[in-house]
Design an enzyme around this catalytic site. Structure first.
Site, mmCIF file in Angstrom:
data_model
loop_
_atom_site.group_PDB
_atom_site.id
_atom_site.type_symbol
_atom_site.label_atom_id
_atom_site.label_comp_id
_atom_site.label_asym_id
_atom_site.label_seq_id
_atom_site.Cartn_x
_atom_site.Cartn_y
_atom_site.Cartn_z
ATOM 1 N N GLN A 118 5.199 -2.384 6.740
ATOM 2 C CA GLN A 118 5.045 -1.749 8.044
ATOM 3 C C GLN A 118 5.375 -2.683 9.201
ATOM 4 O O GLN A 118 5.689 -2.228 10.290
ATOM 5 C CB GLN A 118 3.614 -1.233 8.225
ATOM 6 C CG GLN A 118 3.328 0.022 7.422
ATOM 7 C CD GLN A 118 2.098 0.745 7.926
ATOM 8 O OE1 GLN A 118 1.143 0.131 8.399
ATOM 9 N NE2 GLN A 118 2.121 2.059 7.849
ATOM 10 N N THR B 38 0.827 -1.210 0.000
ATOM 11 C CA THR B 38 0.000 0.000 0.000
ATOM 12 C C THR B 38 0.861 1.259 0.000
ATOM 13 O O THR B 38 2.086 1.198 -0.039
ATOM 14 C CB THR B 38 -0.916 0.035 1.237
ATOM 15 O OG1 THR B 38 -0.117 0.258 2.406
ATOM 16 C CG2 THR B 38 -1.686 -1.269 1.385
ATOM 17 N N ARG B 39 0.192 2.409 0.068
ATOM 18 C CA ARG B 39 0.876 3.709 0.102
ATOM 19 C C ARG B 39 1.226 4.126 1.522
ATOM 20 O O ARG B 39 1.673 5.248 1.774
ATOM 21 C CB ARG B 39 -0.020 4.764 -0.569
ATOM 22 C CG ARG B 39 0.699 6.051 -0.972
ATOM 23 C CD ARG B 39 -0.207 6.942 -1.807
ATOM 24 N NE ARG B 39 -1.447 7.248 -1.137
ATOM 25 C CZ ARG B 39 -1.628 8.270 -0.291
ATOM 26 N NH1 ARG B 39 -0.640 9.085 -0.025
ATOM 27 N NH2 ARG B 39 -2.805 8.471 0.260
ATOM 28 N N LYS B 40 1.046 3.238 2.484
ATOM 29 C CA LYS B 40 1.372 3.545 3.883
ATOM 30 C C LYS B 40 2.876 3.386 4.105
ATOM 31 O O LYS B 40 3.330 2.586 4.931
ATOM 32 C CB LYS B 40 0.579 2.635 4.819
ATOM 33 C CG LYS B 40 -0.924 2.858 4.755
ATOM 34 C CD LYS B 40 -1.658 1.903 5.677
ATOM 35 C CE LYS B 40 -3.159 2.101 5.589
ATOM 36 N NZ LYS B 40 -3.901 1.134 6.450
ATOM 37 N N THR B 41 3.636 4.161 3.353
ATOM 38 C CA THR B 41 5.089 4.082 3.424
ATOM 39 C C THR B 41 5.639 5.191 4.319
ATOM 40 O O THR B 41 4.920 6.115 4.698
ATOM 41 C CB THR B 41 5.693 4.211 2.016
ATOM 42 O OG1 THR B 41 5.132 5.366 1.378
ATOM 43 C CG2 THR B 41 5.378 2.984 1.172
#
Length: 303
Positions: A279, A138-141
């Protein structure tokens, strides 16, 4: 030979320069102590994992007038075996430059390799459960570190999903709430995104999914469904819209981990997306970069 390094923009070099500047914003006192004497250092792998982040590691030392030789290709599965360490690369240059770059280089390589390792592991688990679709991160970087983390996903065999807000339009519940309806939100997105940018809508029910598809969404994300609820909903949606001559990509996301991904595997889901591969990397997965040795001393480094 084609390499993932060929994907990197020229701006990654200036990003690395900023990392080095962050670590030594004024005087390098340790560098003064050791001076310019030529040294050779060895990068060791200390736990099993996938090697990733090689171009970042090399660029760190290139900017510091050092040379790097890797003994294994990027994407290789490394295992130190019973000895507990495996020589992966050799770095040569002035002592102060090796020591100036070691932490930036090791942090980057370890983090990237950890993500590649977690990605490869999750893909293998899904394939073992019979899944033939896409596994995506995902874009949860980490802000400022996205290029490294997305790169690690690719090396590990996972899809990077959308890279940023400009790559694909993803309409979440707040977009729909602010606009008034899924239909209105999709229409607004389509007006500006044109034919080249996909539009995805996050949905909490079959009814929302139907509205999104009718409005013209290219991808529908079934968000935070239970495993059984997902299988029922995805089958219903695919069957219902196939009867109308319409196909749509279905994605599931929310709470997926290596421990439960097999429960969500079903033929009607085209994409499984998760943040667990970048994450939540366990410490062993992040100890791919383990030791730097010089002629006179050995220092241990852990990510």
């Amino acid at each position: 030979m084609t390499s993932y390094a060929h994907l990197l923009p020229t701006t990654y070099k200036s990003t690395i320069a900023s990392w080095l500047a962050e670590d030594a914003p004024s005087f390098d006192y340790g560098g003064y102590v050791v001076g310019e004497s030529p040294k050779t250092a060895t990068l060791y792998c200390k736990s099993p994992g996938v090697l990733a982040g090689v171009p970042f590691f090399i660029e760190v030392f290139t900017q510091l007038s050092c040379s790097v030789t890797f003994h294994y290709p990027e994407g290789a599965s490394l295992d130190p075996g019973p000895t507990g360490k495996l020589a992966v690369a050799t770095i040569s240059g002035p002592a102060r430059c090796i020591l100036l770059g070691e932490r930036v280089a090791l942090n980057t390589l370890a983090r990237c390799s950890g993500i590649a390792t977690a990605s490869a592991s999750l893909v293998a688990l899904a394939r073992g459960a019979g899944y033939t679709g896409i596994i995506a991160g995902t874009r949860k970087t980490t802000p400022g570190f996205r290029i490294v983390e997305k790169y690690g996903m690719l090396v590990g065999g996972a899809d990077q999903h959308r890279y940023d807000l400009s790559t694909m339009v993803m309409l979440k519940d707040n977009h729909v709430w602010s606009t008034g309806s899924i239909t209105a939100a999709v229409a607004a997105a389509k007006r500006v995104a044109g034919f080249a940018v996909k539009v995805e809508v996050e949905c909490q029910s079959e009814q929302e999914a139907d509205e999104a598809i009718a409005a013209g969404a290219d991808v529908v994300m079934l968000d935070n469904f239970s495993a059984e609820g997902l299988k029922v909903a995805s089958a219903n949606i695919k069957t219902r819209w196939a009867e109308r001559g319409r196909s749509v990509l279905l994605e599931c996301s929310g709470g997926l981990t290596p421990e439960n991904v097999s429960e969500f595997v079903c033929a009607d889901i085209d994409i499984i997306s998760t943040s667990s591969i970048h994450q939540v990397c366990s410490p062993p997965q992040r100890k791919v970069a383990g030791l730097i040795e010089t002629e006179h001393e050995t220092c241990r480094f852990f990510a």
